[in-house]
Design a protein around this motif. Structure first.
Motif, PDB file in Angstrom:
ATOM      1  N   LEU A  54       0.792  -1.277  -0.062  1.00 50.24           N
ATOM      2  CA  LEU A  54      -0.064   0.033  -0.090  1.00 50.24           C
ATOM      3  C   LEU A  54       0.849   1.294   0.114  1.00 50.24           C
ATOM      4  CD1 LEU A  54      -2.842   1.336   0.425  1.00 50.24           C
ATOM      5  CD2 LEU A  54      -2.873   0.931   2.659  1.00 50.24           C
ATOM      6  N   PHE A  55       1.960   1.354   0.943  1.00 52.01           N
ATOM      7  CA  PHE A  55       3.009   2.523   0.845  1.00 52.01           C
ATOM      8  C   PHE A  55       3.446   2.629  -0.630  1.00 52.01           C
ATOM      9  CE2 PHE A  55       7.334   3.664   1.337  1.00 52.01           C
ATOM     10  CZ  PHE A  55       7.090   4.997   1.762  1.00 52.01           C
ATOM     11  N   ARG A  56       3.857   1.744  -1.320  1.00 54.50           N
ATOM     12  CA  ARG A  56       4.445   1.911  -2.531  1.00 54.50           C
ATOM     13  C   ARG A  56       3.281   2.369  -3.574  1.00 54.50           C
ATOM     14  NH1 ARG A  56       7.661  -4.197  -2.505  1.00 54.50           N
ATOM     15  NH2 ARG A  56       9.394  -3.223  -1.822  1.00 54.50           N
ATOM     16  N   HIS A  57       2.207   1.720  -3.367  1.00 50.13           N
ATOM     17  CA  HIS A  57       1.258   2.512  -4.257  1.00 50.13           C
ATOM     18  C   HIS A  57       0.859   3.964  -4.035  1.00 50.13           C
ATOM     19  CE1 HIS A  57      -2.569   1.564  -6.732  1.00 50.13           C
ATOM     20  NE2 HIS A  57      -3.177   2.549  -5.881  1.00 50.13           N
ATOM     21  N   ILE A  58       0.740   4.252  -2.787  1.00 48.32           N
ATOM     22  CA  ILE A  58       0.369   5.643  -2.346  1.00 48.32           C
ATOM     23  C   ILE A  58       1.670   6.484  -2.866  1.00 48.32           C
ATOM     24  CG2 ILE A  58       0.413   7.220  -0.296  1.00 48.32           C
ATOM     25  CD1 ILE A  58      -0.665   5.035   1.142  1.00 48.32           C
ATOM     26  N   MET A  59       2.982   6.060  -2.901  1.00 49.04           N
ATOM     27  CA  MET A  59       4.180   6.732  -3.201  1.00 49.04           C
ATOM     28  C   MET A  59       3.979   6.895  -5.002  1.00 49.04           C
ATOM     29  SD  MET A  59       5.877   7.939  -1.011  1.00 49.04           S
ATOM     30  CE  MET A  59       4.942   8.242   0.014  1.00 49.04           C
ATOM     31  N   ASP A  60       3.745   5.809  -5.687  1.00 50.84           N
ATOM     32  CA  ASP A  60       3.889   5.663  -7.120  1.00 50.84           C
ATOM     33  C   ASP A  60       2.765   6.180  -7.850  1.00 50.84           C
ATOM     34  OD1 ASP A  60       6.384   4.464  -6.481  1.00 50.84           O
ATOM     35  OD2 ASP A  60       5.717   2.448  -6.980  1.00 50.84           O
ATOM     36  N   HIS A  61       1.640   5.786  -7.583  1.00 54.95           N
ATOM     37  CA  HIS A  61       0.353   6.297  -8.324  1.00 54.95           C
ATOM     38  C   HIS A  61      -0.945   6.001  -7.403  1.00 54.95           C
ATOM     39  CE1 HIS A  61       0.247   1.900  -9.140  1.00 54.95           C
ATOM     40  NE2 HIS A  61       1.312   2.068  -9.564  1.00 54.95           N
ATOM     41  N   PRO A  62      -1.047   6.718  -6.408  1.00 52.82           N
ATOM     42  CA  PRO A  62      -2.335   6.701  -5.471  1.00 52.82           C
ATOM     43  C   PRO A  62      -3.717   6.849  -6.279  1.00 52.82           C
ATOM     44  CG  PRO A  62      -1.225   8.603  -5.111  1.00 52.82           C
ATOM     45  CD  PRO A  62      -0.479   8.097  -6.099  1.00 52.82           C
TER      46      PRO A  62
END
Ligand SMILES: Nc1ncnc2c1ncn2[C@@H]1O[C@H](COP(=O)(O)OP(=O)(O)OP(=O)(O)O)[C@@H](O)[C@H]1O
Length: 309
Positions: free
Chosen positions: A110-118
């Motif tokens: 989820l953290f990666r998703h928020i950083m990359d393309h939330p």
């Protein structure tokens, strides 16, 4: 800059493990994440308030690692900064807001998703304001507020002595259930005057009234099956007095949202709600308790962006 705020106590230490995994990810440094840990109850609100008052122009989002109590403190700490987006990496024991807003991923993913393309969604939190008391201060809520049985259950289940006893017997994950059984032994329905969008009804006795932004309450119970966090209205659940055995039936059926089939359970919608109890009563607001005699509940005028995935 991203602010990463972790409640190390949330989810019995789960939040800390999630934090450990995300701070090792290269995105953490690359996106200038600055981390803070809460040290006591109420700290998240004070901490985020002071960080936002200084850095509001450069904060891209506040990422909360914790549960419903922590996110509740954070929206209140950001009450003067409605423009700052919030992301939640759910790591509490209940995580009802995460269910209500539709967060699918977890932890590092989820953290990666928020950083990359939330995915950005916009919601209107609830706002509860006391009438006629000393405070006159408002509290924002993402989940729900209510009085009666749910206020009493939350009051007991937040008691540190009660929680410590449950922990000793490894029953802490069942704190709502055990608190419900405890409250039922001595629970009396309350008298309440409810005004919904200008229509007033006086109830001599009700079991509970809950005003909610989304369906979930107390670890996934579907208290208001038709509530929708993206709607401009609240769902209001009113439960009239029930025999004690029927409360247990209600409790079992509420996880599937089937309790509304009971004739004592009513679900209505409204944008502006006033609740007046006879004597000062215990209200739960996002799982925290407050004492009010009369309060007004409305949707906030300011939308809040939530980053989800
Ligand atoms: N360092 C700390 N020590 C003790 N309590 C804390 C600390 N930091 C925050 N808190 C309090 O912990 C409480 C519980 O946090 P939170 O609700 O996020 O987790 P949870 O109870 O595990 O999850 P949920 O509410 O989703 O069931 C909050 O009310 C918060 O004020």
């Amino acid at each position: 800059m991203y602010i990463v705020l972790t409640n190390p106590k949330a989810g019995n230490g789960k939040a800390l493990k999630v934090y450990d995994s995300i701070q090792k990810d290269p995105r953490f440094k690359r996106h200038k994440c600055r981390s803070f840990h809460t040290e006591y109850e109420g700290h998240a609100e004070l901490l985020i308030q002071s960080i936002a008052s200084i850095h509001y122009q450069v904060i891209k989002a506040v990422i909360v690692i914790g549960g419903d109590g922590t996110i509740h403190e954070v929206i209140n700490g950001l009450s003067k900064h409605h423009e700052i987006p919030i992301a939640l990496i759910p790591a509490g024991s209940g995580n009802d807001f995460s269910r209500g807003v539709g967060i699918q991923k977890q932890g590092l993913e989820l953290f990666r998703h928020i950083m990359d393309h939330p995915d950005r969604v916009s919601i209107y939190p609830g706002l509860i304001i006391e009438h006629g008391g000393e405070g006159h201060t408002g509290k924002y809520f993402f989940n729900s507020t209510g009085a009666g049985l749910d206020g009493e259950v939350v009051h007991i289940s937040n008691d540190p002595i009660f929680r410590a006893k449950l922990k000793k017997f490894r029953l802490d994950s069942l704190h709502y259930v055990v608190a419900l059984v405890k409250v039922l032994k001595r629970y009396y329905p309350i008298a309440v005057e409810i005004e919904i969008d200008g229509k007033k009804v006086k109830y001599k006795r009700i079991t509970l009234v809950t005003v909610t932004n989304h369906p979930f309450f107390g670890k996934g119970m579907k208290i208001a099956p038709n509530a929708d966090i993206y709607s401009p209205s609240f769902s209001v659940i009113i439960i009239q007095p029930l025999a004690k055995w029927k409360i247990l039936l209600l409790f079992l059926s509420v996880f599937l949202g089937k309790h509304t089939a009971l004739k004592e359970v009513h679900e209505v919608t409204g944008r502006s709600i006033t609740l007046k109890v006879k004597e000062q009563g215990v209200f739960q607001v996002d799982g925290q308790t407050l004492k009010y005699k009369e309060c007004k509940i409305e949707k906030s005028q300011h939308p809040r962006t939530i980053l989800i995935g």
